[in-house]
Design a protein around this motif. Structure first.
Motif, PDB file in Angstrom:
ATOM      1  N   PRO A  30      -3.661   4.185  -4.420  1.00 26.58           N
ATOM      2  CA  PRO A  30      -2.850   4.103  -5.638  1.00 26.58           C
ATOM      3  C   PRO A  30      -3.417   4.913  -6.808  1.00 26.58           C
ATOM      4  O   PRO A  30      -2.698   5.183  -7.760  1.00 26.58           O
ATOM      5  CB  PRO A  30      -2.824   2.620  -5.963  1.00 26.58           C
ATOM      6  N   ARG A  31      -4.677   5.317  -6.740  1.00 28.36           N
ATOM      7  CA  ARG A  31      -5.261   6.103  -7.823  1.00 28.36           C
ATOM      8  C   ARG A  31      -5.068   7.610  -7.612  1.00 28.36           C
ATOM      9  O   ARG A  31      -4.555   8.302  -8.480  1.00 28.36           O
ATOM     10  CB  ARG A  31      -6.755   5.816  -7.962  1.00 28.36           C
ATOM     11  N   CYS A  32      -5.460   8.115  -6.440  1.00 28.34           N
ATOM     12  CA  CYS A  32      -5.445   9.573  -6.246  1.00 28.34           C
ATOM     13  C   CYS A  32      -4.336  10.070  -5.329  1.00 28.34           C
ATOM     14  O   CYS A  32      -4.048  11.264  -5.298  1.00 28.34           O
ATOM     15  CB  CYS A  32      -6.798  10.041  -5.708  1.00 28.34           C
ATOM     16  N   GLY A  33      -3.722   9.191  -4.555  1.00 29.67           N
ATOM     17  CA  GLY A  33      -2.647   9.597  -3.658  1.00 29.67           C
ATOM     18  C   GLY A  33      -3.117  10.080  -2.305  1.00 29.67           C
ATOM     19  O   GLY A  33      -2.324  10.552  -1.508  1.00 29.67           O
ATOM     20  N   GLY A  34      -4.422   9.956  -2.018  1.00 28.77           N
ATOM     21  CA  GLY A  34      -4.929  10.336  -0.699  1.00 28.77           C
ATOM     22  C   GLY A  34      -4.510   9.332   0.351  1.00 28.77           C
ATOM     23  O   GLY A  34      -4.332   8.144   0.068  1.00 28.77           O
ATOM     24  N   LYS A  35      -4.359   9.797   1.576  1.00 31.10           N
ATOM     25  CA  LYS A  35      -3.923   8.908   2.661  1.00 31.10           C
ATOM     26  C   LYS A  35      -5.147   8.169   3.221  1.00 31.10           C
ATOM     27  O   LYS A  35      -5.565   8.390   4.343  1.00 31.10           O
ATOM     28  CB  LYS A  35      -3.223   9.715   3.740  1.00 31.10           C
ATOM     29  N   THR A  36      -5.715   7.307   2.371  1.00 30.92           N
ATOM     30  CA  THR A  36      -6.977   6.662   2.700  1.00 30.92           C
ATOM     31  C   THR A  36      -6.923   5.145   2.614  1.00 30.92           C
ATOM     32  O   THR A  36      -7.960   4.506   2.698  1.00 30.92           O
ATOM     33  CB  THR A  36      -8.066   7.149   1.726  1.00 30.92           C
ATOM     34  N   LEU A  37      -5.773   4.552   2.452  1.00 30.76           N
ATOM     35  CA  LEU A  37      -5.669   3.116   2.207  1.00 30.76           C
ATOM     36  C   LEU A  37      -6.054   2.277   3.420  1.00 30.76           C
ATOM     37  O   LEU A  37      -6.724   1.269   3.294  1.00 30.76           O
ATOM     38  CB  LEU A  37      -4.258   2.762   1.746  1.00 30.76           C
ATOM     39  N   PHE A  38      -5.648   2.695   4.611  1.00 34.62           N
ATOM     40  CA  PHE A  38      -5.895   1.899   5.812  1.00 34.62           C
ATOM     41  C   PHE A  38      -6.982   2.524   6.671  1.00 34.62           C
ATOM     42  O   PHE A  38      -7.020   3.734   6.865  1.00 34.62           O
ATOM     43  CB  PHE A  38      -4.613   1.766   6.639  1.00 34.62           C
ATOM     44  N   ALA A  39      -7.863   1.666   7.204  1.00 38.26           N
ATOM     45  CA  ALA A  39      -8.894   2.110   8.137  1.00 38.26           C
ATOM     46  C   ALA A  39      -8.446   1.886   9.578  1.00 38.26           C
ATOM     47  O   ALA A  39      -8.992   2.460  10.500  1.00 38.26           O
ATOM     48  CB  ALA A  39     -10.200   1.361   7.885  1.00 38.26           C
ATOM     49  N   GLY A  40      -7.465   1.051   9.764  1.00 34.53           N
ATOM     50  CA  GLY A  40      -6.939   0.750  11.090  1.00 34.53           C
ATOM     51  C   GLY A  40      -5.457   0.495  10.990  1.00 34.53           C
ATOM     52  O   GLY A  40      -4.804   0.923  10.036  1.00 34.53           O
ATOM     53  N   LEU A  41      -4.941  -0.217  11.964  1.00 37.34           N
ATOM     54  CA  LEU A  41      -3.507  -0.484  11.976  1.00 37.34           C
ATOM     55  C   LEU A  41      -3.084  -1.342  10.793  1.00 37.34           C
ATOM     56  O   LEU A  41      -2.089  -1.046  10.120  1.00 37.34           O
ATOM     57  CB  LEU A  41      -3.127  -1.162  13.295  1.00 37.34           C
ATOM     58  N   LEU A  42      -3.847  -2.401  10.505  1.00 36.95           N
ATOM     59  CA  LEU A  42      -3.507  -3.287   9.391  1.00 36.95           C
ATOM     60  C   LEU A  42      -4.661  -3.522   8.420  1.00 36.95           C
ATOM     61  O   LEU A  42      -4.460  -4.142   7.380  1.00 36.95           O
ATOM     62  CB  LEU A  42      -3.037  -4.649   9.924  1.00 36.95           C
ATOM     63  N   ALA A  43      -5.830  -3.049   8.739  1.00 34.26           N
ATOM     64  CA  ALA A  43      -7.008  -3.302   7.907  1.00 34.26           C
ATOM     65  C   ALA A  43      -7.162  -2.230   6.831  1.00 34.26           C
ATOM     66  O   ALA A  43      -7.037  -1.034   7.104  1.00 34.26           O
ATOM     67  CB  ALA A  43      -8.259  -3.335   8.770  1.00 34.26           C
ATOM     68  N   PHE A  44      -7.449  -2.693   5.608  1.00 36.37           N
ATOM     69  CA  PHE A  44      -7.718  -1.755   4.526  1.00 36.37           C
ATOM     70  C   PHE A  44      -9.064  -1.078   4.744  1.00 36.37           C
ATOM     71  O   PHE A  44      -9.993  -1.679   5.290  1.00 36.37           O
ATOM     72  CB  PHE A  44      -7.768  -2.474   3.169  1.00 36.37           C
ATOM     73  N   ALA A  45      -9.172   0.150   4.293  1.00 30.62           N
ATOM     74  CA  ALA A  45     -10.467   0.821   4.243  1.00 30.62           C
ATOM     75  C   ALA A  45     -11.294   0.144   3.148  1.00 30.62           C
ATOM     76  O   ALA A  45     -10.728  -0.435   2.219  1.00 30.62           O
ATOM     77  CB  ALA A  45     -10.275   2.298   3.933  1.00 30.62           C
ATOM     78  N   PRO A  46     -12.626   0.197   3.223  1.00 31.82           N
ATOM     79  CA  PRO A  46     -13.428  -0.428   2.171  1.00 31.82           C
ATOM     80  C   PRO A  46     -13.208   0.232   0.811  1.00 31.82           C
ATOM     81  O   PRO A  46     -13.162  -0.440  -0.211  1.00 31.82           O
ATOM     82  CB  PRO A  46     -14.865  -0.253   2.635  1.00 31.82           C
ATOM     83  N   LYS A  47     -13.078   1.556   0.810  1.00 35.10           N
ATOM     84  CA  LYS A  47     -12.822   2.286  -0.432  1.00 35.10           C
ATOM     85  C   LYS A  47     -12.207   3.630  -0.094  1.00 35.10           C
ATOM     86  O   LYS A  47     -12.252   4.087   1.045  1.00 35.10           O
ATOM     87  CB  LYS A  47     -14.100   2.460  -1.245  1.00 35.10           C
ATOM     88  N   CYS A  48     -11.630   4.261  -1.091  1.00 39.61           N
ATOM     89  CA  CYS A  48     -11.044   5.594  -0.915  1.00 39.61           C
ATOM     90  C   CYS A  48     -12.183   6.602  -0.864  1.00 39.61           C
ATOM     91  O   CYS A  48     -13.008   6.660  -1.768  1.00 39.61           O
ATOM     92  CB  CYS A  48     -10.106   5.915  -2.082  1.00 39.61           C
ATOM     93  N   HIS A  49     -12.230   7.402   0.189  1.00 43.74           N
ATOM     94  CA  HIS A  49     -13.317   8.372   0.288  1.00 43.74           C
ATOM     95  C   HIS A  49     -13.059   9.622  -0.560  1.00 43.74           C
ATOM     96  O   HIS A  49     -13.926  10.476  -0.675  1.00 43.74           O
ATOM     97  CB  HIS A  49     -13.598   8.745   1.750  1.00 43.74           C
TER      98      HIS A  49
END
Length: 120
Positions: free
Chosen positions: A16-35
């Motif tokens: 939601p901050r930068c628009g990178g496709k980094t929100l999910f780390a898996g199918l339903l799990a969030f990534a810990p942070k945007c890289h």
């Protein structure tokens, strides 16, 4: 960079901050942070709200469809299994991704995050 709209962030799993496709780390799990921008997704409490509402919505849709198919065509039981199990799984997984991403993006936009004490 401009933050993505709520709809784009939800549909594509965008930060939601930068628009990178980094929100999910898996199918339903969030990534810990945007890289890309470093936004800590763990600060936001999405919880089980989307799952509870989605269960009621998907359950209602599938039951209404199953009853209407049964009353109009009267297929054998295994046809119901072949129809409704994959449809239910697809609707739940797709809906959870959309709902979780939308809720996190909305919390970011409203600056709503969990309070964490730095010095307990």
């Amino acid at each position: 960079m401009r933050p993505p709209s709520l709809i784009h962030a939800s549909l594509h799993g965008l930060c939601p901050r930068c628009g990178g496709k980094t929100l999910f780390a898996g199918l339903l799990a969030f990534a810990p942070k945007c890289h890309l921008c470093g936004l800590d997704f763990a600060r936001f409490n999405v919880g089980d709200g989307p799952a509870a509402f989605l269960t009621l919505i998907v359950g209602t849709i599938v039951v209404v469809l199953a009853i209407s198919v049964q009353l109009s065509v009267e297929p054998p039981w295994w046809v119901h299994v072949l129809l409704w199990v994959p449809l239910t799984v697809a609707l739940v997984i797709g809906g959870l991704r959309l709902a979780k991403a939308a809720l996190l993006a909305r919390e970011y936009a409203a600056r709503a995050e969990e309070h964490r004490a730095d010095n307990p």
